[in-house]
Design a protein around this motif. Structure first.
Motif, PDB file in Angstrom:
ATOM      1  N   LEU A   1      15.536  38.726 -12.294  1.00 25.95           N
ATOM      2  CA  LEU A   1      16.743  39.091 -12.212  1.00 25.95           C
ATOM      3  C   LEU A   1      17.274  39.358 -10.829  1.00 25.95           C
ATOM      4  CD1 LEU A   1      16.735  41.610 -15.318  1.00 25.95           C
ATOM      5  CD2 LEU A   1      18.521  39.517 -14.838  1.00 25.95           C
TER       6      LEU A   1
ATOM      7  N   TYR B   1      16.651  46.436 -12.487  1.00 28.15           N
ATOM      8  CA  TYR B   1      17.605  45.286 -12.723  1.00 28.15           C
ATOM      9  C   TYR B   1      18.101  45.232 -14.021  1.00 28.15           C
ATOM     10  CZ  TYR B   1      17.186  44.124  -7.786  1.00 28.15           C
ATOM     11  OH  TYR B   1      17.259  44.204  -6.421  1.00 28.15           O
TER      12      TYR B   1
ATOM     13  N   SER C   1      24.172  39.969 -14.267  1.00 31.25           N
ATOM     14  CA  SER C   1      22.761  40.512 -13.605  1.00 31.25           C
ATOM     15  C   SER C   1      23.259  41.494 -12.625  1.00 31.25           C
ATOM     16  CB  SER C   1      22.174  39.852 -13.330  1.00 31.25           C
ATOM     17  OG  SER C   1      22.497  39.105 -12.181  1.00 31.25           O
TER      18      SER C   1
ATOM     19  N   LEU D   1      20.645  43.319 -17.290  1.00 33.95           N
ATOM     20  CA  LEU D   1      21.455  42.181 -17.812  1.00 33.95           C
ATOM     21  C   LEU D   1      22.450  42.738 -18.782  1.00 33.95           C
ATOM     22  CD1 LEU D   1      21.593  39.018 -17.991  1.00 33.95           C
ATOM     23  CD2 LEU D   1      19.974  39.136 -20.113  1.00 33.95           C
TER      24      LEU D   1
END
Lengths: 366, 365
Positions: B166, B142, B133, B144
């Motif tokens: 996140l 943000y 992350s 992933l």
């Protein structure tokens, strides 16, 4: 096998067990049945209840038979608070989970709980306890001897001071005290006992309840041997309890000094290890030695000992919250010391040979 | 020494143990926590067996002690029962195949546990998941990403993470190979260094979910018919919840070509079977979606998608139907797209988002 966990459970005394079998065979009637067999059983129950009362120096009507100390503690705590006006309780951080848990439940119902401050040796600081008492305090619950460290509380002195300032009820958990030290019921309202800690049978205990003090029953049902706890009377268990308590009290002094010798020997032995810290205060009952080995988690040390056939106890990390022992922490120990702690508990049945074998194994592990 | 305080979700396994070790090395102020998710009684096991979760907690607490990190167990049993176990059963009862691990990550770890972490004034929460992350300037969000060790990548089960979650989450194992993690655990002498990776659904240790649901609900599943796509009765089934789409084994139907479960018709208590070709479809609709690398899908987007954990992503086009739903159309037909499972969308190694499959082509046609 070296059994050093007599605080958790004791082996049954053969006389106790024989008594159970004898009564179970001899009395087939329900003591509450109105026929010959019932009456015979009722007479026997009355007789042994009188005997137990006389051993404890209380009245027969003050004895409530239960399934053990957990039930006794629950009955006293819930039974008193259910029908009291006020919602403040005082207890200690040394209590067994069967005192701690019902009080936690009461917290959820709106009760406010204070914990009595302890002195360095684990004894309750009486003047500070008295300051915690409020007009709405309904119950003060204290263990006479705690199961983790073996600290003896001066309950009669404490109760006397409490009674000077408050009408609140005083419940004592006497489970670990019976058969170890003399018990005085003066100024005490309720006190719990269990048979399996005194070489009696599992699933049997009593609650002492002062005179006309009212309790809200926690088990309702048909007529029993007490207004406060329903269920068919357990004559055989109660008779076996009588034999256990009789032997425990009659042999108390002899057993105590025997255990004290072994306790002194072990305490002396542990002195050579700088990493060992004895958590039980010097004036605790000699039957319990709680200690920490620095840098080794208690559960790990227990497992190591177990692999050599030595049975000791540790507060299990998963028993509730993973937090270290409340009792050991309450004595001002660090979290790490508390996490390293475990308990040896001795009996008059513990032999010197077992003590020596234990020491040999301990040296290998530390 | 950095002054950041982090709460680490410790399962008692190797991965989360090494996570604690690494963060401690990096100077974080660490707290180890295990979520108690169920007890033996909840999962209809006797209380005389050592619950495997008890052993896991003991292992976690030993590792925490060895690393001198404070450790605590938090009790989530009530919520786990309601939000995870009971939902799991409901999805089966409605003809789907649930993925309770995704829900557990979503509701237990990154909602409840993160809240506890924030209450404890932690800056971050960390887990032993294999994923990455990070904040992406390019996306302004943000994001992933897949783990470096693609054989262990767990980004699929994490697609539900919100921007706020996140922001507060780190996965310290994301850039490590599993073999490196095992090496660290062995070198540190962790009690669990040789422990196997967890495989099954944690609350069904023997993997027999049919038996579990029967015991839990106390209901005897109703027998019904296996039928073909034209409605012809082929035999009797033993209760519809015991079948999943794509299943071939254990049907007990003789046929010239192998037969598979195509669809579960809950309304009529029929299990519809087909030949292998009949399992393939190109389109699905997913609801309860979460988008990560983009805020919204405004126009048809070329992505790669997978419809189960162990599947290679396949090229597809996604459009967003509304706030809660997306439609995914694969370039080539996919085998056994299953209701209740998650579809997760990838742009290279970045998770675009995902959702729960609610309709497949056979429902749409």
């Amino acid at each position: 096998m070296i059994y050093l966990d007599y605080t958790a459970n004791t082996p049954v005394d053969s006389e106790v067990l024989n008594k159970f079998v004898e009564v179970e065979n001899k009395f087939i009637g329900n003591p509450n049945s109105n026929h010959q067999e019932g009456k015979k059983a009722k007479e026997e129950l009355a007789k042994i209840t009188e005997n137990i009362a006389s051993l404890l120096n209380v009245e027969p009507s003050e004895i409530i038979y239960t399934s053990g100390a957990s039930e006794s503690n629950n009955l006293a705590i819930k039974g008193i608070t259910d029908i009291s006006q006020g919602n403040h309780i005082i207890t200690t951080k040394l209590e067994h989970s069967s005192v701690f848990a019902p009080i936690e439940e009461l917290k959820k119902k709106g009760f406010v709980v204070d914990y009595a401050p302890l002195d360095k040796d684990g004894k309750i600081n009486i003047s500070q306890l008295i300051k915690l008492i409020r007009p709405d305090t309904v119950l003060i619950a204290i263990c006479l001897v705690d199961g983790e460290l073996g600290i003896i509380q001066p309950i009669n002195k404490i109760a006397e001071e409490i009674k000077k300032v408050s009408d609140c009820k005083i419940h004592i958990d006497g489970t670990q005290a019976l058969g170890k030290i003399k018990i005085d019921f003066k100024n005490i309202d309720t006190m719990s006992f269990s048979a399996h800690k005194i070489y009696g049978l599992n699933g049997s205990g009593i609650l002492f309840k002062r005179g006309h003090l009212k309790l809200n029953p926690q088990i309702s049902g048909g007529m029993s041997s007490s207004l406060y706890r329903s269920g068919t009377p357990t004559l055989s268990l109660n008779s076996a309890f009588y034999v256990a308590v009789k032997k425990a009290i009659e042999n108390q002094d002899k057993r105590f000094s025997d255990v004290l010798e072994k306790n002194k020997n072990l305490r002396e032995f542990f002195k050579q290890f700088p990493k060992v810290k004895i958590n039980s205060p010097q004036n605790a009952v000699p039957h319990i030695i709680n200690l920490s080995v620095e840098g080794i988690k208690g559960s790990v040390f227990q497992r190591k000992l177990d692999s050599y056939g030595v049975c000791v106890s540790v507060k299990s990390a998963c028993s509730s919250d993973g937090l270290p022992s409340r009792a050991v922490t309450a004595l001002g120990n660090s979290e790490r010391t508390a996490l390293s702690s475990w308990r040896i508990s001795l009996s008059h049945l513990t032999t010197w040979e077992e003590i020596e074998q234990f020491k040999e194994i301990f040296v290998k592990l530390v | 020494m950095n002054n950041k305080k982090v709460l680490i979700a410790m399962s008692g396994g190797v991965d989360s143990s090494v996570t604690v070790y690494l963060l401690k090395q990096q100077g974080f102020d660490c707290i180890g926590t295990t979520m108690r998710l169920y007890r033996n009684e909840t999962i209809s096991q006797g209380n005389f067996k050592t619950c495997c979760s008890e052993k896991d907690m003991e292992d976690a607490s030993e590792v925490a002690f060895d690393l001198d990190v404070p450790y605590e167990i938090v009790d989530f049993t009530d919520d786990f029962q309601k939000q995870i176990i009971e939902k799991f059963i409901k999805v089966y009862e409605n003809g789907g195949t649930p993925n309770p691990c995704i829900d557990c990550n979503r509701y237990m770890k990154f909602e409840k546990l993160l809240n506890i972490a924030l209450e404890k004034k932690c800056d971050l929460i960390a887990t032993g998941h294999y994923a990455i992350s990070e904040y992406s300037e390019k996306h302004g969000r943000y994001i992933l990403r897949k783990a470096k060790d693609l054989t262990k990548d767990q980004s699929y089960v994490l697609y539900n993470l919100t921007q706020d979650q996140l922001k507060h989450t780190i996965f310290p194992l994301g850039n490590l190979e599993k073999t490196q993690v095992r090496e660290i655990a062995e070198k540190q002498g962790f009690v669990n260094s040789k422990k196997h990776d967890s495989q099954d659904i944690c609350f069904i240790p023997d993997g027999d979910y049919f038996k579990f649901i029967k015991k839990y609900t106390g209901k005897t599943p109703q027998e019904g018919n296996f039928i073909d796509e034209n409605g012809k009765i082929l035999g009797r089934h033993k209760g519809i919840i015991s079948y999943t789409v794509g299943q071939r084994r254990g049907l007990g139907i003789a046929s010239d070509a192998p037969l598979y479960v195509k669809k579960l018709d809950m309304a009529n208590n029929n299990v519809i079977l087909c030949k292998n070709e009949g399992l393939f479809s190109k389109t699905l609709i997913a609801d309860d979606i979460n988008l990560i690398s983009v805020e919204k899908i405004t126009e048809p987007m070329k992505i790669k998608a997978k419809v189960r954990y162990r599947q290679k992503e396949q090229p597809a086009t996604v459009i967003q139907i509304d706030e809660n739903r997306i439609k995914v159309e694969f370039d080539t037909p996919q085998r056994a797209i299953t209701k209740g499972q998650a579809v997760v969308l990838y742009d290279d190694d970045i998770v675009v988002g995902g959702g729960t499959i609610s309709e497949t082509e056979s429902d749409l046609s």
